[in-house]
Design a protein around this motif. Structure first.
Motif, PDB file in Angstrom:
ATOM      1  N   ASP A  73      58.731  31.332 105.551  1.00 22.80           N
ATOM      2  CA  ASP A  73      57.641  30.385 105.755  1.00 22.80           C
ATOM      3  C   ASP A  73      56.327  31.125 105.505  1.00 22.80           C
ATOM      4  O   ASP A  73      55.973  32.050 106.231  1.00 22.80           O
ATOM      5  N   VAL A  74      55.593  30.716 104.455  1.00 15.49           N
ATOM      6  CA  VAL A  74      54.356  31.430 104.090  1.00 15.49           C
ATOM      7  C   VAL A  74      53.107  30.607 104.405  1.00 15.49           C
ATOM      8  O   VAL A  74      52.014  30.927 103.936  1.00 15.49           O
ATOM      9  N   GLY A  75      53.256  29.552 105.197  1.00 13.97           N
ATOM     10  CA  GLY A  75      52.103  28.774 105.629  1.00 13.97           C
ATOM     11  C   GLY A  75      51.766  27.628 104.702  1.00 13.97           C
ATOM     12  O   GLY A  75      52.235  27.557 103.558  1.00 13.97           O
ATOM     13  N   GLU A  76      50.944  26.702 105.194  1.00  8.35           N
ATOM     14  CA  GLU A  76      50.504  25.531 104.432  1.00  8.35           C
ATOM     15  C   GLU A  76      51.682  24.680 103.965  1.00  8.35           C
ATOM     16  O   GLU A  76      51.618  24.005 102.931  1.00  8.35           O
ATOM     17  N   GLY A  77      52.795  24.718 104.734  1.00  3.24           N
ATOM     18  CA  GLY A  77      53.970  23.938 104.357  1.00  3.24           C
ATOM     19  C   GLY A  77      54.767  24.529 103.216  1.00  3.24           C
ATOM     20  O   GLY A  77      55.655  23.868 102.665  1.00  3.24           O
ATOM     21  N   LEU A  78      54.483  25.762 102.838  1.00  2.00           N
ATOM     22  CA  LEU A  78      55.139  26.412 101.704  1.00  2.00           C
ATOM     23  C   LEU A  78      56.278  27.313 102.154  1.00  2.00           C
ATOM     24  O   LEU A  78      56.214  27.943 103.220  1.00  2.00           O
TER      25      LEU A  78
END
Length: 234
Positions: A73-78
């Motif tokens: 999980d790399v943030g911003e739903g990505l």
């Protein structure tokens, strides 16, 4: 010096500090690049919240790659999907589209410089069935003519007239996300006869039936007018 002047000076000083460039030269960057080279970046195409844990568990189960797959999980739903082998990555791409809870997963290959703030998804690969063609037009030339109107052709299944079904053409096309999906189109044959063909999209989820775009529901569509019962009182 009054407080307003002091505040202004402090603001200018802070801006100068923020403008100073920081040189990045990590010693292990080569290893990081190797780790990321076999990666896809993905996001669920939806305006709703997603249960990320359940989504990751479902993808792990569907892809059956065990420890050869890491989902970060790399943030911003990505998500960053890291694979051990190129063949595994290619299989996931070729077998798409994937979805969770009627949310379409859009993906693209990782490349240097990608970050959450500059990640843009412009296309999604879909298998499109073309119905209504005469038998004599199920040819390679027809494939090219039709795909030029829908998107970029990625793959064509064997000629229907030479296989065990000749009801429709099957073309894998990179569909632009900023355009509505076409349901049908008028076409003409070499003799000048005009008729209509219909397009059916395989494994399609997340389609708004008002604007024909992917990624939101009818109730969230900006083109959807609420019914009189739903309209607010004056």
């Amino acid at each position: 010096m009054d407080s307003e002047v002091i505040e202004r000076v402090q603001s200018i000083s802070l801006t100068e500090v923020e403008g100073k460039t920081i040189a990045l030269n990590p010693s292990r960057r080569t290893q990081t690049l190797d780790d990321c080279s076999l990666s896809l970046v993905g996001r669920f195409l939806t305006t709703r919240d997603v249960n990320h844990r359940a989504a990751k568990n479902l993808l792990r189960s569907a892809w059956k790659l065990g420890n050869d797959l890491r989902i970060v999980d790399v943030g911003e739903g990505l998500y960053l999907f890291r694979f051990k082998l190129e063949s595994q990555l290619q299989w996931v791409q070729d077998s798409s589209p994937w979805s969770f809870d009627n949310h379409l997963l859009v993906m693209r290959r990782w490349k240097i410089g990608i970050a959450a703030h500059n990640m843009v998804f412009t296309h999604v690969p879909l298998w499109v069935q073309v119905w209504g063609l005469p038998f004599d037009l199920m040819t390679e030339e027809t494939f090219r003519d039709i795909r030029s109107e829908l998107g970029t052709m990625l793959m064509v299944k064997s000629k229907p007239i030479e296989s065990d079904q000749a009801r429709f053409l099957q073309i894998r096309i990179n569909i632009p996300l900023n355009q509505p999906l076409r349901r049908e189109s008028p076409v003409t044959n070499p003799e000048g006869d005009r008729f209509a063909v219909a397009f059916k999209y395989e494994r399609l989820v997340g389609l708004c039936y008002t604007c024909r775009h992917l990624g939101h529901e009818k109730k969230n569509c900006t083109l959807h007018d609420p019914s009189p019962e739903q309209q607010p009182n004056p």
